[in-house]
Scaffold this active site. Structure first.
Site, short mmCIF file in Angstrom:
data_model
loop_
_atom_site.label_atom_id
_atom_site.label_comp_id
_atom_site.label_asym_id
_atom_site.label_seq_id
_atom_site.Cartn_x
_atom_site.Cartn_y
_atom_site.Cartn_z
N ALA A 1 0.82 -1.22 0.00
CA ALA A 1 0.00 0.00 0.00
C ALA A 1 0.85 1.27 0.00
CB ALA A 1 -0.97 0.04 1.17
N SER A 2 0.20 2.39 -0.25
CA SER A 2 0.90 3.66 -0.44
C SER A 2 1.55 4.14 0.84
CB SER A 2 -0.08 4.73 -0.93
OG SER A 2 -0.80 5.25 0.17
N SER A 3 2.53 5.05 0.67
CA SER A 3 3.25 5.57 1.83
C SER A 3 2.31 6.32 2.76
CB SER A 3 4.37 6.49 1.36
OG SER A 3 3.87 7.61 0.70
#
Lengths: 134, 401
Positions: free
Chosen positions: A61-63
């Site tokens: 998943a995204s930062s």
């Protein structure tokens, strides 16, 4: 007691029961109020990671969501004590340093056959050791 | 890692705690990847998110005295002043958080573009340039379309690179690691930018997180490539791709695979794209709004919407997210006036994943962006995902059959 060599990613020391995740982990899908995994179809779905030494393949998943998830767990105190990674990713590494979670990787291969869920471990990232306690 | 004297001084705290923390993060990332040393970056982009961890980290750096050496462009949060006019549902906390985010990024010396498509407007790298771009549509675009070099940065690691002016040398900064891995033969009809959204979502399911080399795509628009990268990097962790005969590192088959054979060959058909659209979309029916601009719309995309609504009245509100520069252009060109007359709005400096959209929670919208639909799952919004043309048609009617 048995000690395994590892490689430091983020400094610090943590002790607790080990919990293995078969799937990559997105900490945003852990309820910060309880430390319980709420992601459906995940190998840890419904399990609590609070105070555990979490062994995971890598983050996903995204930062934004990863950092936010780890941040919220830190604030509630329901996060894991330390992380053992099989393959580090930039997002998880950066988030762990900033939020001061001890993280290691490259643990001796024997660790994965000799350590089972529920064993007590001490992860000392600075000494680059993972110790199985009796 | 081998550090220069200057980098060691940063790590030792000679330039304050903020710079020290930034260097500590980069050294840890570097050591995790066995990077031998740091290299200078000349461009950066930070995926500002205006969420808790984002604000906490940037304020911590500011308190520690950090200031960017390489001023980064930044992602959108939300446009407080505009949404105060559009809705009465923002809370005092929502507004205060955005104000703090603005103040912190200004203090650290960021270039306050508040757009997720800096690579089309204000922050355009050249071939081979070493950069640090976070943001899911930005990293693949600069890597693939320009042939610049960036790792799949986290918002925080990109900010650390902006502060210190360096990044660890690993991953996509090294030519060998940019080699195409899987060959993707596109047999589907790629007649509009929307088809590229679906293509980006389908590919990671077929090849995992390998670097795809596309065959059969001719003359994609910049917006098509923006969509392709955004979805590859949302459905998977794919921050670089190649298109045979189109992108600079894939002018020939030989170049794209760097003389090696593909590990896998897959085909993408019309059926694959249609099936994916079916899966990503909520059920059709009555809709309450239309939302575009994830990633931010270009002037050409705004033009396309304007052509479809000109002289008509929308049955439901229609919002298009874009940069302030694009909004200014739309105003000069008369597009904004036409859109306003139809009942639409350009919401600049704004991302869909922000609390300013609270007034749409519990409602159903239409969009051309699967990424938009994906991120709103945790804000209780439903989306029918379809092409730009069909979705605007739906907004004019208030429903989609």
């Amino acid at each position: 007691m048995k000690t395994y060599h590892c490689h430091k990613i983020a400094e610090g020391k943590g002790e607790g029961e080990v919990l293995f995740s078969e799937d990559p982990v997105n900490f945003y899908l852990v309820d910060p109020k309880t430390g319980v995994f709420i992601e459906p179809h995940h190998s840890l779905s419904g399990q609590c990671i609070t105070g555990k030494i979490l062994v995971l393949p890598y983050g996903k998943a995204s930062s934004v969501v990863q950092a936010d998830g780890m941040f919220q767990l830190k604030m509630t105190g329901n996060g894991p004590k330390a992380l053992i990674l099989q393959a580090p990713d930039t997002t998880l590494v950066a988030s762990a340093i900033i939020l001061e979670y001890p993280v290691v990787d490259k643990v001796d291969p024997a660790f994965f056959s000799e350590v089972k869920n529920g064993d007590r471990l001490c992860v000392d990232a600075d000494a680059q050791t993972v110790t199985k306690l009796d | 890692m081998k550090l220069t004297q200057e980098e060691q001084k940063m790590l030792d705290g000679a330039y304050g705690e903020g710079v020290q923390l930034a260097m500590k993060v980069l050294v840890a990332v570097g050591e995790a990847y066995d990077a031998p040393y740091m290299v200078p970056v000349t461009r950066t982009h930070v995926a500002l998110s205006n969420q808790e961890a984002d604000l906490w980290f940037v304020e911590k750096l500011v308190r520690g005295g950090a200031h960017c050496k390489v001023s980064p462009t930044v992602n959108p949060g939300f446009n407080i002043e505009l949404f105060e006019k559009l809705t009465g549902e923002m809370t005092a906390e929502d507004i205060e958080q955005m104000q703090r985010t603005r103040a912190a990024y200004q203090a650290i010396g960021a270039t306050l573009t508040y757009s997720c498509t800096p690579y089309l407007q204000q922050n355009i790298p050249f071939f081979g340039e070493i950069t640090a771009y976070s943001e899911s549509s930005a990293t693949p675009y600069v890597n693939s379309v320009y042939g610049a070099r960036s790792n799949r940065e986290a918002a925080q690691s990109a900010l650390c690179a902006a502060v210190t002016g360096v990044t660890p040398y690993y991953g996509y900064l090294i030519k060998e690691n940019r080699r195409g891995q899987a060959l993707v033969e596109v047999k589907a009809d790629m007649h509009d930018d929307f088809a590229y959204q679906m293509l980006g979502y389908v590919v990671p399911e077929k090849i995992g997180f390998q670097i795809p080399v596309f065959e059969g795509l001719s003359r994609p628009t910049p917006e098509a490539l923006m969509n392709l990268g955004a979805e590859l990097n949302t459905a998977g962790n794919v921050a670089i791709y190649h298109i045979l005969g189109v992108t600079p590192e894939a002018q020939t088959y030989e170049d794209a695979f760097q003389g090696q054979k593909p590990t896998q060959v897959v085909t993408v058909t019309d059926d694959d794209l249609a099936e994916m659209q079916e899966r990503l979309s909520d059920p059709k029916g009555k809709i309450d709004f239309a939302l575009y601009g994830c990633p931010h719309f270009s002037i050409r995309q705004i033009h396309d919407v304007v052509q479809l609504v000109k002289g008509q009245k929308l049955a439901v509100p229609l919002y298009i997210m874009c940069s302030t520069a694009t909004k200014d252009l739309a105003e000069k060109m008369g597009f904004l006036e036409i859109l306003h007359a139809a009942g639409g709005e350009l919401t600049d400096q704004t991302c869909m994943d922000q609390p300013c959209w609270r007034f749409l929670y519990g409602k159903k919208g239409v969009t051309d962006s699967p990424k938009c639909a994906y991120y709103t799952k945790r804000r209780q919004m439903q989306f029918v995902v379809t092409s730009l043309e069909k979705s605007v048609e739906a907004a004019l009617k208030g429903e989609i059959a």
